[in-house]
Design a protein around this motif. Structure first.
Motif, PDB file in Angstrom:
ATOM      1  N   SER A 107       0.835  -1.202   0.000  1.00  0.00           N
ATOM      2  CA  SER A 107       0.000   0.000   0.000  1.00  0.00           C
ATOM      3  C   SER A 107       0.868   1.250   0.000  1.00  0.00           C
ATOM      4  N   GLY A 108       1.904   1.251   0.829  1.00  0.00           N
ATOM      5  CA  GLY A 108       2.807   2.393   0.871  1.00  0.00           C
ATOM      6  C   GLY A 108       3.529   2.605  -0.448  1.00  0.00           C
ATOM      7  N   ILE A 109       3.943   1.501  -1.066  1.00  0.00           N
ATOM      8  CA  ILE A 109       4.624   1.605  -2.370  1.00  0.00           C
ATOM      9  C   ILE A 109       3.667   2.173  -3.415  1.00  0.00           C
ATOM     10  N   ALA A 110       2.417   1.661  -3.419  1.00  0.00           N
ATOM     11  CA  ALA A 110       1.418   2.163  -4.368  1.00  0.00           C
ATOM     12  C   ALA A 110       1.155   3.649  -4.141  1.00  0.00           C
ATOM     13  N   GLY A 111       1.114   4.074  -2.867  1.00  0.00           N
ATOM     14  CA  GLY A 111       0.911   5.483  -2.558  1.00  0.00           C
ATOM     15  C   GLY A 111       2.063   6.351  -3.049  1.00  0.00           C
ATOM     16  N   MET A 112       3.286   5.837  -2.932  1.00  0.00           N
ATOM     17  CA  MET A 112       4.451   6.575  -3.413  1.00  0.00           C
ATOM     18  C   MET A 112       4.429   6.696  -4.941  1.00  0.00           C
ATOM     19  N   VAL A 113       4.077   5.602  -5.611  1.00  0.00           N
ATOM     20  CA  VAL A 113       3.986   5.624  -7.077  1.00  0.00           C
ATOM     21  C   VAL A 113       2.917   6.622  -7.515  1.00  0.00           C
ATOM     22  N   SER A 114       1.778   6.628  -6.804  1.00  0.00           N
ATOM     23  CA  SER A 114       0.704   7.560  -7.134  1.00  0.00           C
ATOM     24  C   SER A 114       1.176   9.003  -7.009  1.00  0.00           C
ATOM     25  N   GLY A 115       1.885   9.306  -5.916  1.00  0.00           N
ATOM     26  CA  GLY A 115       2.381  10.658  -5.720  1.00  0.00           C
ATOM     27  C   GLY A 115       3.304  11.114  -6.837  1.00  0.00           C
ATOM     28  N   VAL A 116       4.183  10.218  -7.275  1.00  0.00           N
ATOM     29  CA  VAL A 116       5.105  10.553  -8.363  1.00  0.00           C
ATOM     30  C   VAL A 116       4.339  10.800  -9.665  1.00  0.00           C
ATOM     31  N   LEU A 117       3.397   9.893  -9.980  1.00  0.00           N
ATOM     32  CA  LEU A 117       2.632  10.020 -11.224  1.00  0.00           C
ATOM     33  C   LEU A 117       1.790  11.292 -11.244  1.00  0.00           C
ATOM     34  N   MET A 118       1.176  11.620 -10.103  1.00  0.00           N
ATOM     35  CA  MET A 118       0.320  12.813 -10.050  1.00  0.00           C
ATOM     36  C   MET A 118       1.122  14.106 -10.166  1.00  0.00           C
ATOM     37  N   SER A 119       2.417  14.034  -9.942  1.00  0.00           N
ATOM     38  CA  SER A 119       3.256  15.237 -10.036  1.00  0.00           C
ATOM     39  C   SER A 119       3.780  15.464 -11.455  1.00  0.00           C
ATOM     40  N   LEU A 120       3.543  14.486 -12.347  1.00  0.00           N
ATOM     41  CA  LEU A 120       4.050  14.597 -13.712  1.00  0.00           C
ATOM     42  C   LEU A 120       3.136  15.448 -14.575  1.00  0.00           C
ATOM     43  N   ASP A 121       3.715  16.155 -15.518  1.00  0.00           N
ATOM     44  CA  ASP A 121       2.969  17.036 -16.426  1.00  0.00           C
ATOM     45  C   ASP A 121       3.026  16.516 -17.856  1.00  0.00           C
ATOM     46  N   GLY A 122       2.145  17.079 -18.689  1.00  0.00           N
ATOM     47  CA  GLY A 122       2.230  16.862 -20.119  1.00  0.00           C
ATOM     48  C   GLY A 122       1.382  15.743 -20.683  1.00  0.00           C
ATOM     49  N   PHE A 123       0.814  14.882 -19.831  1.00  0.00           N
ATOM     50  CA  PHE A 123       0.036  13.749 -20.343  1.00  0.00           C
ATOM     51  C   PHE A 123      -1.012  13.373 -19.301  1.00  0.00           C
ATOM     52  N   ILE A 124      -2.289  13.478 -19.667  1.00  0.00           N
ATOM     53  CA  ILE A 124      -3.369  13.196 -18.732  1.00  0.00           C
ATOM     54  C   ILE A 124      -3.356  11.733 -18.270  1.00  0.00           C
ATOM     55  N   GLY A 125      -2.754  10.873 -19.084  1.00  0.00           N
ATOM     56  CA  GLY A 125      -2.676   9.457 -18.724  1.00  0.00           C
ATOM     57  C   GLY A 125      -1.926   9.233 -17.426  1.00  0.00           C
ATOM     58  N   TRP A 126      -0.930  10.094 -17.146  1.00  0.00           N
ATOM     59  CA  TRP A 126      -0.208   9.956 -15.872  1.00  0.00           C
ATOM     60  C   TRP A 126      -1.165  10.188 -14.695  1.00  0.00           C
ATOM     61  N   ILE A 127      -2.066  11.144 -14.843  1.00  0.00           N
ATOM     62  CA  ILE A 127      -3.028  11.453 -13.789  1.00  0.00           C
ATOM     63  C   ILE A 127      -3.973  10.266 -13.584  1.00  0.00           C
ATOM     64  N   TYR A 128      -4.487   9.723 -14.684  1.00  0.00           N
ATOM     65  CA  TYR A 128      -5.401   8.588 -14.574  1.00  0.00           C
ATOM     66  C   TYR A 128      -4.711   7.394 -13.917  1.00  0.00           C
ATOM     67  N   LEU A 129      -3.455   7.150 -14.316  1.00  0.00           N
ATOM     68  CA  LEU A 129      -2.706   6.045 -13.720  1.00  0.00           C
ATOM     69  C   LEU A 129      -2.431   6.317 -12.242  1.00  0.00           C
ATOM     70  N   GLY A 130      -2.157   7.581 -11.921  1.00  0.00           N
ATOM     71  CA  GLY A 130      -1.936   7.951 -10.518  1.00  0.00           C
ATOM     72  C   GLY A 130      -3.168   7.713  -9.665  1.00  0.00           C
ATOM     73  N   MET A 131      -4.357   7.965 -10.220  1.00  0.00           N
ATOM     74  CA  MET A 131      -5.605   7.717  -9.489  1.00  0.00           C
ATOM     75  C   MET A 131      -5.809   6.218  -9.257  1.00  0.00           C
ATOM     76  N   ILE A 132      -5.406   5.402 -10.211  1.00  0.00           N
ATOM     77  CA  ILE A 132      -5.508   3.944 -10.044  1.00  0.00           C
ATOM     78  C   ILE A 132      -4.641   3.491  -8.875  1.00  0.00           C
ATOM     79  N   PHE A 133      -3.401   3.972  -8.828  1.00  0.00           N
ATOM     80  CA  PHE A 133      -2.501   3.579  -7.733  1.00  0.00           C
ATOM     81  C   PHE A 133      -2.964   4.166  -6.396  1.00  0.00           C
TER      82      PHE A 133
END
Length: 404
Positions: free
Chosen positions: A74-100
């Motif tokens: 769970s902690g690893i998934a939360g860390m991955v989500s935080g990294v993905l949500m901080s990325l710019d330029g592609f909405i897919g990163w946001i959607y993937l971040g919400m999944i994690f």
């Protein structure tokens, strides 16, 4: 097991996972970054779909592979989500971040409660579960309220630094979990240390079958689980719509943080109160259902004081019922299926939210917020009374001398 150390780490872990500063401002962050409301809605939908799909499987994983492993993941998934949500330029990163993000919470849901109960069970003090669970809930709610009040800090930091802060908090959560001891109270749990991946399919089939058998043989227990989920649903919806309702009634936007802090703290008071209560579950849930229904109706009042007071009553009832139901059903659950069965509670809640959210949203947007709150509270109030009468009638029938 050193139960004092174990519970101390569980308290710390609860505080960490409830300190979610970004939850209050994530929509604002996305809009400020140029994403549309449609994209925000899609992201929210992806989150809830992921949560519904993964809720019970994540509980099964905790039971089969160990609760500590699930919390670390769970902690690893939360860390991955935080990294993905901080990325710019592609909405897919946001959607993937919400999944994690959803997966991270799924892996916690049911798992932390099962680990807490079985830790106390192994130490021979499971009777302390209500007190410990109440303390954890109070601490978690206070830290959640604190994170809400820090939303201006999150906005000042900006989305990138705020999301990286969530990465750090999740990392601290992992370190806390590593200090916990995996409770072992059954022979099946002992087999985890000797686990062979060749037996995965067999163990999973057996686990699913045993869980299904438990659910079919214990309808009263599952009714308690459903009652707990039903009590939480109006509480979340009230909080979801209340901010807009208060502003439309004249509450200054700059001071909206006051009720948004006061109401969660009311939930902490309800959880604390439950830790002191020794009443029967039926009567306490009946009272919570009636008061919660009345409070939801009052939350729709045009009088600001009455509206806030009603929302506080709803939150108190939700915090109280959460502890009462959790303590009662965990005495019924088997340790080998505990995390899975607790996850069923969250699944019930998600299903109710899928039904209630669009209905209440339609009523609020096409008619009025007052009508929406009135219908929501009225349904809760009537359901509590009718189910209470049905339960008492069934008890009277079963105890009739003509059936003996």
């Amino acid at each position: 097991m050193n139960i004092k150390k174990q519970t101390g780490l569980l308290y710390l872990y609860e505080a960490l996972i409830c300190f979610r500063m970004v939850d209050v401002v994530w929509v604002l962050f996305l809009l400020d970054r140029g994403y549309s409301l449609t994209q925000v809605g899609i992201a929210e939908g992806i989150y809830h779909v992921t949560s519904m799909i993964c809720e019970v499987p994540s509980g099964m994983a905790a039971d089969l592979f160990g609760r500590k492993r699930s919390l670390v993941l769970s902690g690893i998934a939360g860390m991955v989500s935080g990294v993905l949500m901080s990325l710019d330029g592609f909405i897919g990163w946001i959607y993937l971040g919400m999944i994690f993000s959803a997966l991270s919470l799924n892996l916690i849901s049911g798992t932390d409660e099962a680990l807490t109960y079985d830790s106390l069970l192994e130490a021979g003090c499971e009777g302390e579960f209500k007190r410990v669970k109440s303390g954890m809930s109070v601490l978690g709610r206070v830290f959640s309220a604190l994170s809400c009040t820090l939303s201006p800090v999150a906005i000042a930091l900006g989305y990138r630094y705020t999301y990286w802060l969530t990465v750090v908090v999740n990392g601290c959560g992992i370190l806390t979990v590593l200090g916990l001891k995996e409770p072992v109270v059954t022979e099946t749990q002992k087999e985890r240390t000797e686990y062979s991946f060749r037996k995965t399919g067999t163990r999973m089939k057996n686990h699913i079958r045993e869980t299904f058998v438990f659910i079919m043989r214990h309808p009263r227990t599952m009714a308690k689980v459903f009652a707990g989920a039903a009590a939480a649903c109006p509480c979340y919806l009230t909080m979801m719509y209340l901010q807009e309702h208060l502003v439309s009634c004249g509450w200054p936007k700059s001071w909206i943080g006051i009720p948004m802090l006061l109401i969660p703290l009311s939930g902490a008071f309800g959880a604390w109160l439950a830790g002191k209560c020794h009443g029967r579950l039926f009567y306490t849930m009946l009272v919570c259902g009636i008061l919660g229904g009345v409070g939801t109706c009052l939350a729709g009042s045009l009088l600001l004081g009455v509206s806030v007071a009603g929302a506080c009553v709803v939150r108190i009832c939700e915090g109280f019922s959460e502890i009462m139901v959790s303590e009662n059903v965990n005495r019924d659950f088997t340790s080998d299926q505990r995390a899975t069965l607790v996850s069923v509670d969250s699944l019930f809640y998600s299903v109710l939210m899928v039904i209630a959210s669009p209905v209440t949203g339609y009523l609020g947007s096409h008619y009025s917020m007052q009508l929406m709150f009135g219908v929501l509270g009225g349904v809760m109030l009537v359901s509590a009374v009718l189910l209470g009468i049905l339960y008492r009638w069934r008890q009277a029938v079963l105890s009739s001398p003509f059936l003996r």
